[in-house]
Design a protein around this motif. Structure first.
Motif, PDB file in Angstrom:
ATOM      1  N   PRO A 203       0.825  -1.215   0.000  1.00 46.56           N
ATOM      2  CA  PRO A 203       0.000   0.000   0.000  1.00 46.56           C
ATOM      3  C   PRO A 203       0.860   1.266   0.000  1.00 46.56           C
ATOM      4  O   PRO A 203       1.898   1.324   0.663  1.00 46.56           O
ATOM      5  CB  PRO A 203      -0.807  -0.100   1.295  1.00 46.56           C
ATOM      6  N   ASP A 204       0.423   2.262  -0.764  1.00 48.83           N
ATOM      7  CA  ASP A 204       1.180   3.520  -0.872  1.00 48.83           C
ATOM      8  C   ASP A 204       1.432   4.160   0.490  1.00 48.83           C
ATOM      9  O   ASP A 204       2.457   4.799   0.692  1.00 48.83           O
ATOM     10  CB  ASP A 204       0.440   4.504  -1.771  1.00 48.83           C
ATOM     11  N   GLY A 205       0.511   3.992   1.408  1.00 46.87           N
ATOM     12  CA  GLY A 205       0.676   4.571   2.741  1.00 46.87           C
ATOM     13  C   GLY A 205       1.854   3.991   3.514  1.00 46.87           C
ATOM     14  O   GLY A 205       2.345   4.607   4.457  1.00 46.87           O
ATOM     15  N   LEU A 206       2.309   2.819   3.133  1.00 39.05           N
ATOM     16  CA  LEU A 206       3.456   2.207   3.820  1.00 39.05           C
ATOM     17  C   LEU A 206       4.787   2.528   3.162  1.00 39.05           C
ATOM     18  O   LEU A 206       5.847   2.317   3.752  1.00 39.05           O
ATOM     19  CB  LEU A 206       3.285   0.679   3.862  1.00 39.05           C
ATOM     20  N   VAL A 207       4.734   3.025   1.930  1.00 42.70           N
ATOM     21  CA  VAL A 207       5.975   3.304   1.192  1.00 42.70           C
ATOM     22  C   VAL A 207       6.417   4.722   1.513  1.00 42.70           C
ATOM     23  O   VAL A 207       5.737   5.687   1.210  1.00 42.70           O
ATOM     24  CB  VAL A 207       5.754   3.128  -0.327  1.00 42.70           C
ATOM     25  N   ARG A 208       7.588   4.836   2.154  1.00 39.81           N
ATOM     26  CA  ARG A 208       8.154   6.135   2.511  1.00 39.81           C
ATOM     27  C   ARG A 208       9.645   6.127   2.208  1.00 39.81           C
ATOM     28  O   ARG A 208      10.220   5.092   1.911  1.00 39.81           O
ATOM     29  CB  ARG A 208       7.951   6.425   3.994  1.00 39.81           C
ATOM     30  N   GLN A 209      10.260   7.273   2.347  1.00 37.89           N
ATOM     31  CA  GLN A 209      11.702   7.363   2.164  1.00 37.89           C
ATOM     32  C   GLN A 209      12.389   6.574   3.282  1.00 37.89           C
ATOM     33  O   GLN A 209      11.968   6.633   4.431  1.00 37.89           O
ATOM     34  CB  GLN A 209      12.175   8.809   2.231  1.00 37.89           C
ATOM     35  N   PRO A 210      13.468   5.871   2.954  1.00 38.66           N
ATOM     36  CA  PRO A 210      14.208   5.172   4.012  1.00 38.66           C
ATOM     37  C   PRO A 210      14.842   6.165   4.973  1.00 38.66           C
ATOM     38  O   PRO A 210      15.224   7.259   4.570  1.00 38.66           O
ATOM     39  CB  PRO A 210      15.269   4.385   3.243  1.00 38.66           C
ATOM     40  N   ILE A 211      14.926   5.772   6.234  1.00 45.38           N
ATOM     41  CA  ILE A 211      15.533   6.651   7.237  1.00 45.38           C
ATOM     42  C   ILE A 211      16.942   6.223   7.596  1.00 45.38           C
ATOM     43  O   ILE A 211      17.603   6.840   8.392  1.00 45.38           O
ATOM     44  CB  ILE A 211      14.663   6.725   8.512  1.00 45.38           C
ATOM     45  N   TRP A 212      17.419   5.127   6.995  1.00 40.55           N
ATOM     46  CA  TRP A 212      18.792   4.686   7.258  1.00 40.55           C
ATOM     47  C   TRP A 212      19.500   4.355   5.998  1.00 40.55           C
ATOM     48  O   TRP A 212      19.086   4.133   4.982  1.00 40.55           O
ATOM     49  CB  TRP A 212      18.887   3.509   8.214  1.00 40.55           C
TER      50      TRP A 212
END
Length: 79
Positions: A70-79
């Motif tokens: 789901p698009d809501g779970l796809v974000r920029q990586p933080i590490w």
């Protein structure tokens, strides 16, 4: 084998979900401070459960498996 959340994803796994190690380290520092500087005894400190969790998703593996994330779970990586 216990691993930091995200390590499984870096090794090719599809996803990883677990307690935030940053949060655990932060709370550990609080406990150490209370023990060393505050004079608290270990039996006086409450047991705490994690309150922050990390979700890591391997988008490359998801594409290979034709898994829909789901698009809501796809974000920029933080590490």
């Amino acid at each position: 084998m216990p691993m930091r959340s995200g390590n499984i994803v870096q090794l090719g796994g599809l996803l990883s979900y677990g307690a935030s190690f940053y949060g655990i380290w932060h709370r550990s520092a609080y406990y150490i401070d209370r023990l060393l500087k505050g004079g608290a005894k270990t039996n006086e400190l409450p047991v705490e459960l994690p309150t922050a969790f990390d979700l890591a998703i391997n988008l490359k593996a998801a594409r290979l498996l034709d898994a829909r994330i789901p698009d809501g779970l796809v974000r920029q990586p933080i590490w």
